[in-house]
Enzyme design. Sequence first.
Site, short mmCIF file in Angstrom:
data_model
loop_
_atom_site.label_atom_id
_atom_site.label_comp_id
_atom_site.label_asym_id
_atom_site.label_seq_id
_atom_site.Cartn_x
_atom_site.Cartn_y
_atom_site.Cartn_z
N CYS A 77 0.85 -1.18 0.00
CA CYS A 77 0.00 0.00 0.00
C CYS A 77 0.89 1.24 0.00
O CYS A 77 2.09 1.16 0.15
CB CYS A 77 -0.89 0.01 1.23
SG CYS A 77 -1.56 -1.59 1.68
N GLU A 112 9.20 -18.25 -15.69
CA GLU A 112 8.92 -16.82 -15.75
C GLU A 112 7.91 -16.50 -16.85
O GLU A 112 7.03 -15.65 -16.68
CB GLU A 112 10.22 -16.05 -15.97
CG GLU A 112 10.07 -14.56 -16.22
CD GLU A 112 9.45 -13.78 -15.08
OE1 GLU A 112 9.12 -12.60 -15.30
OE2 GLU A 112 9.28 -14.33 -13.98
N GLU A 129 -0.19 -13.60 -14.85
CA GLU A 129 -0.35 -12.32 -14.17
C GLU A 129 -1.27 -11.36 -14.92
O GLU A 129 -2.12 -10.70 -14.32
CB GLU A 129 1.02 -11.64 -13.99
CG GLU A 129 1.86 -12.22 -12.88
CD GLU A 129 3.19 -11.50 -12.75
OE1 GLU A 129 3.53 -11.09 -11.63
OE2 GLU A 129 3.89 -11.32 -13.77
N TRP A 181 -4.27 -2.14 -0.66
CA TRP A 181 -4.38 -3.43 -1.34
C TRP A 181 -4.95 -4.38 -0.29
O TRP A 181 -4.36 -4.60 0.75
CB TRP A 181 -3.02 -3.90 -1.82
CG TRP A 181 -3.06 -5.18 -2.61
CD1 TRP A 181 -3.29 -5.31 -3.94
CD2 TRP A 181 -2.82 -6.51 -2.11
NE1 TRP A 181 -3.22 -6.63 -4.31
CE2 TRP A 181 -2.94 -7.39 -3.20
CE3 TRP A 181 -2.54 -7.03 -0.84
CZ2 TRP A 181 -2.77 -8.77 -3.06
CZ3 TRP A 181 -2.37 -8.39 -0.70
CH2 TRP A 181 -2.49 -9.24 -1.81
N LYS A 239 4.28 -14.65 -16.27
CA LYS A 239 3.84 -13.44 -16.97
C LYS A 239 2.46 -13.63 -17.59
O LYS A 239 1.61 -12.75 -17.53
CB LYS A 239 4.85 -13.04 -18.05
CG LYS A 239 6.11 -12.43 -17.52
CD LYS A 239 5.84 -11.06 -16.92
CE LYS A 239 6.86 -10.70 -15.88
NZ LYS A 239 6.73 -11.41 -14.61
N LYS A 259 2.38 -4.04 -6.92
CA LYS A 259 3.75 -3.97 -7.40
C LYS A 259 4.77 -4.25 -6.31
O LYS A 259 5.69 -5.02 -6.48
CB LYS A 259 4.00 -2.58 -8.01
CG LYS A 259 5.39 -2.38 -8.59
CD LYS A 259 5.61 -3.26 -9.80
CE LYS A 259 6.98 -3.09 -10.42
NZ LYS A 259 7.23 -4.07 -11.48
N ARG A 276 2.19 0.83 -7.54
CA ARG A 276 2.28 -0.29 -6.61
C ARG A 276 1.07 -1.22 -6.71
O ARG A 276 1.14 -2.37 -6.30
CB ARG A 276 2.35 0.23 -5.17
CG ARG A 276 3.66 0.92 -4.82
CD ARG A 276 3.56 1.60 -3.47
NE ARG A 276 4.87 2.04 -2.99
CZ ARG A 276 5.44 1.62 -1.88
NH1 ARG A 276 4.84 0.73 -1.13
NH2 ARG A 276 6.62 2.07 -1.51
N HIS A 282 6.08 -37.58 -16.86
CA HIS A 282 5.79 -37.88 -15.46
C HIS A 282 4.53 -37.19 -14.96
O HIS A 282 4.38 -36.99 -13.76
CB HIS A 282 7.00 -37.51 -14.59
CG HIS A 282 8.23 -38.29 -14.91
ND1 HIS A 282 8.36 -39.63 -14.62
CD2 HIS A 282 9.38 -37.92 -15.54
CE1 HIS A 282 9.54 -40.06 -15.04
NE2 HIS A 282 10.18 -39.03 -15.60
N ASN A 316 0.02 0.37 6.67
CA ASN A 316 0.50 -0.69 5.78
C ASN A 316 0.95 -1.86 6.64
O ASN A 316 1.53 -1.65 7.71
CB ASN A 316 1.70 -0.23 4.95
CG ASN A 316 1.32 0.78 3.90
OD1 ASN A 316 0.15 1.03 3.66
ND2 ASN A 316 2.33 1.38 3.27
N GLY A 317 0.74 -3.09 6.16
CA GLY A 317 1.17 -4.25 6.91
C GLY A 317 0.00 -5.10 7.38
O GLY A 317 -1.14 -4.93 6.93
#
Length: 623
Positions: A2, A496, A503, A73, A500, A618, A27, A519, A108-109
């Site tokens: 946040c 990665e 996301e 957030w 992407k 972010k 963010r 497998h 925040n937290g």
Amino acid sequence: MCGIVGAVSNRNIVPILVQGLQRLEYRGYDSCGVAVHAGGLKRARSTSRVAELLDQVATDHIEGTTGIAHTRWATHGVPAVHNAHPHFSHGPGDSAESRGGRIALVHNGIIENYIELRSALQARGYVFASQTDTEVIAHLVDSLYDGDLFDAVKSAVKQLHGAYAIAVFCKDEPHRVIGARAGSPLILGVGKEGGENFLASDAMALAGVTDQIVYLEEGDLVDLQLGRYWIVDKSNKSVTRPVKTVLAHSGAAELGPYRHYMQKEIFEQPRAIGDTLEGIQAVVPELFDGPSDKPGSSAHRVFQEIDSVLILACGTSYYSGCTAKYWLESIAKLPTQVEIASEYRYRDSVPDPKTLVVTITQSGETADTLAALRHAQSLGMTNTLTICNVATSAMVRECKLAYITRAGVEIGVASTKAFTTQLAGLFLLTLALAQAKGRLSGDEEQRHLKAMRHLPAQLSAVLALEPQIISWAEDFALKENALFLGRGLHYPIALEGALKLKEITYIHAEAYAAGELKHGPLALVTSEMPVVTVAPNDTLIEKLKSNMQEVRARGGVLYVLADADSRIESEVGIHVIRMPEHYGPLSPLLHVVPLQLLAYHTACARGTDVDKPRNLAKSVTVE
């Protein structure tokens, strides 16, 4: 994750508070709000963007010289106006909807013991209007208030278990804001006019307002008033923290010809890599020396002492660490472990003081990675180094050694240029460690440095493949699942690429080491499951070709990123994009770029919010 902005001033501070929130929008957030001292407490809150909050502030004529603002957030409670910050206290006898209240607070937290605190406060008659853990702090401060806000906050934080950065003001004490931090970042901005002072979670929020920044330490409390401030540490001792001049960017650069910041940042990678490696003519340990005022910050000494590496990171940064493991073990010959930071700190591990602990983080404020670093230090592993994009971050301050990547501000939530610059920094670290251990000849050093210097040109050549990738994206936009395959050094790149796609397109995507197909994941392969294959012309190429045939035999459709000399041809069910010739150990930096572009253009075709994907933030500053 946040954003916090707070101020004490003689002028109307609301425009600066809202502007600060706009600079922190990158963010990610799902609600926002501002509160000011206007005789009593007055606020505006919104579950829309900060621009809408600005309109609401103007409509409601919200003005004040003392105030706090926040982007949230959601962790506790759904994204809704009643859960948005700032929160007001509602003491015994107040109604939850009343305009009253004495304390205004942003946070925040995460407060881990909020349920117990909430129950105790409810028993005393406090009325809760939200489902958040934050409102508990506001009521707790109110319950302890006896005419001095600083004393009330000091007493309140002693009862909090978890992580927090808070900014608080009281209707009975105009021109005063109290801040406190433990586990979440918070800075003090010393104003340039009228004795005003500021709080923020990021120096960027104060760009253009002040460049005089004090970084609060773990456990600090700060008292802001007009023309003065003071700080006490976690031992309740008055302390002086250095004031640093920080030339923070005022926010994102203009988009220019690009549709989104993510696209812009993908195309900035040649420049970002060039900036990250600028001026490096030789591989020397001193490239990783920490700040000159930090004791024990000699990379030469540390590199001589260590005999293994432990990498701690989260998300995209974790995948850069997984790639670096291959380099560190094959070139530097150092045993290397890569740990997800949030897992490492909660398991029993075997500490080794001769281990180099490497943290990787874009922001330098990632809560899990910071906590993992501190856990490693508590076990006696004090040789620490960070690869980080923010020179003034908590991570850089807490590690002995550092290499600062120069990706610039990354606005898009899905990391792109931060990832490739991390890889560049990690490859340079690999060479420096190999040299320190006598495992890198002069000829090898020059060959690797030559390849690194040519990376910007190679990346530009890969970016020129964008039209072909757009064609692939048109196919992917119609799918709901995808599989990514890689082997060896390129397996983390497949991971990665899948991340992407997940996301920003919301397509379910998984990545596997190609040898693992038989497998289990082969059971998922159908004509509706596109299979992306990272196929560099390395020692595993023939094995990879066999894995590709396993896919084709089950009716799967392959999308192959193949080096020019890998002899893989397009045919029915196999779509091939030709990459440049194989680029040796630095090949991952090239192969990840088309995967970024594939995710980006697929997201565009599906109409998702590319730069601010749902549910994500972010800078992840909570556990």
